[in-house]
Design a protein around this motif. Structure first.
Motif, mmCIF file in Angstrom:
data_model
loop_
_atom_site.group_PDB
_atom_site.id
_atom_site.type_symbol
_atom_site.label_atom_id
_atom_site.label_comp_id
_atom_site.label_asym_id
_atom_site.label_seq_id
_atom_site.Cartn_x
_atom_site.Cartn_y
_atom_site.Cartn_z
ATOM 1 N N GLY A 28 0.780 -1.239 0.000
ATOM 2 C CA GLY A 28 0.000 0.000 0.000
ATOM 3 C C GLY A 28 0.807 1.281 0.000
ATOM 4 O O GLY A 28 0.259 2.357 0.295
ATOM 5 N N ASN A 29 2.092 1.188 -0.324
ATOM 6 C CA ASN A 29 2.878 2.421 -0.465
ATOM 7 C C ASN A 29 2.912 2.840 -1.923
ATOM 8 O O ASN A 29 3.106 1.995 -2.802
ATOM 9 N N PHE A 30 2.742 4.137 -2.152
ATOM 10 C CA PHE A 30 2.859 4.603 -3.532
ATOM 11 C C PHE A 30 4.308 4.494 -3.990
ATOM 12 O O PHE A 30 5.240 4.799 -3.247
ATOM 13 N N THR A 31 4.474 4.040 -5.214
ATOM 14 C CA THR A 31 5.809 3.937 -5.793
ATOM 15 C C THR A 31 5.976 4.979 -6.897
ATOM 16 O O THR A 31 7.051 5.123 -7.453
ATOM 17 N N ASP A 32 4.914 5.686 -7.183
ATOM 18 C CA ASP A 32 4.904 6.642 -8.296
ATOM 19 C C ASP A 32 5.151 8.057 -7.757
ATOM 20 O O ASP A 32 4.299 8.634 -7.066
ATOM 21 N N GLU A 33 6.328 8.576 -8.054
ATOM 22 C CA GLU A 33 6.754 9.850 -7.451
ATOM 23 C C GLU A 33 5.789 11.009 -7.751
ATOM 24 O O GLU A 33 5.439 11.756 -6.833
ATOM 25 N N PRO A 34 5.338 11.182 -9.015
ATOM 26 C CA PRO A 34 4.398 12.292 -9.263
ATOM 27 C C PRO A 34 3.126 12.195 -8.403
ATOM 28 O O PRO A 34 2.619 13.211 -7.922
ATOM 29 N N THR A 35 2.641 10.968 -8.172
ATOM 30 C CA THR A 35 1.443 10.815 -7.327
ATOM 31 C C THR A 35 1.762 11.203 -5.882
ATOM 32 O O THR A 35 0.975 11.890 -5.220
#
Ligand code: FMN
Length: 185
Positions: free
Chosen positions: A156-163
């Motif tokens: 559940g961690n975002f891996t997408d830097e822009p997001t």
């Protein structure tokens, strides 16, 4: 004082991405606000026949939401709209003596498609504009997280830097919006 944000989880899924987004925000911004998920999946279908004698869990749901300083709506898209369970919860809330009227709120939505629940959010905004609901929704910050399954890892961690950066911006904007709303109240 921490802001108590009740997050209405529009999904009924035990593996909901929208719940994961809320849990991510809950952890990441825990020093700035207390985000508490509120679930809609077990609420009985609204009927005018039972609105004056609602089941106990419906009363508890409405009081739980009323107790919020602010609201977060996490909305999946089902067939170009919000899920039925979420609409049902809003129908109950619309008969709850203005439980959410003018509460500062923001909306997030995630889907596996590219549009990130945009059509559901348009419907949600329309529904919330009813005077019996009418939370004070932060303008100019629309969070559509498309292709969510490619932007989050399995815990559940975002891996997408822009997001990640965009969510930082939106949460900071919301904190400012919340302060301004409180000053004006
Ligand atoms: C009945 C159903 C209808 C769906 N309709 C749409 C849709 O109209 N647009 C879309 O982008 N995704 C649609 N999806 C895919 C959902 O966006 C995806 O399952 C998403 O993960 C749901 O959110 P959740 O994981 O928080 O439950 C649909 C899924 C289901 C089960």
């Amino acid at each position: 004082m921490t802001i108590k944000v009740k997050a209405i989880i529009g999904s009924t899924s035990s593996t909901s991405y929208n719940l994961k987004v809320v849990e991510y925000l809950q952890k990441k911004y825990s020093e700035k606000m207390e985000i508490i998920p509120v679930f809609v999946k077990d609420l009985e279908l609204f009927s005018v026949d039972i609105e004056r004698t609602p089941p106990e869990n419906v009363t508890a749901f409405m009081e739980n939401v009323r107790d919020a300083d602010a609201l977060l709506f996490a909305v999946p898209e089902y067939n170009f709209s919000i899920p039925g369970a979420m609409k049902n919860a809003l129908d109950w809330l619309s008969r709850s003596n203005f439980a959410i009227k003018e509460k500062p709120a923001f909306i997030v939505g995630a889907s596996m498609g590219v549009l990130g629940s945009v059509r559901a959010q348009l419907h949600l905004r329309e529904i919330l504009s009813n005077p019996m609901l009418s939370p004070s929704i932060m303008p100019n910050n629309e969070v559509y997280i498309g292709s969510i399954h490619q932007k989050m890892d399995e815990v559940g961690n975002f891996t997408d830097e822009p997001t990640i950066e965009f969510l930082d911006l939106v949460v900071n904007n919301f904190l400012q919006f919340y302060s301004k709303t409180k000053v004006m109240a």
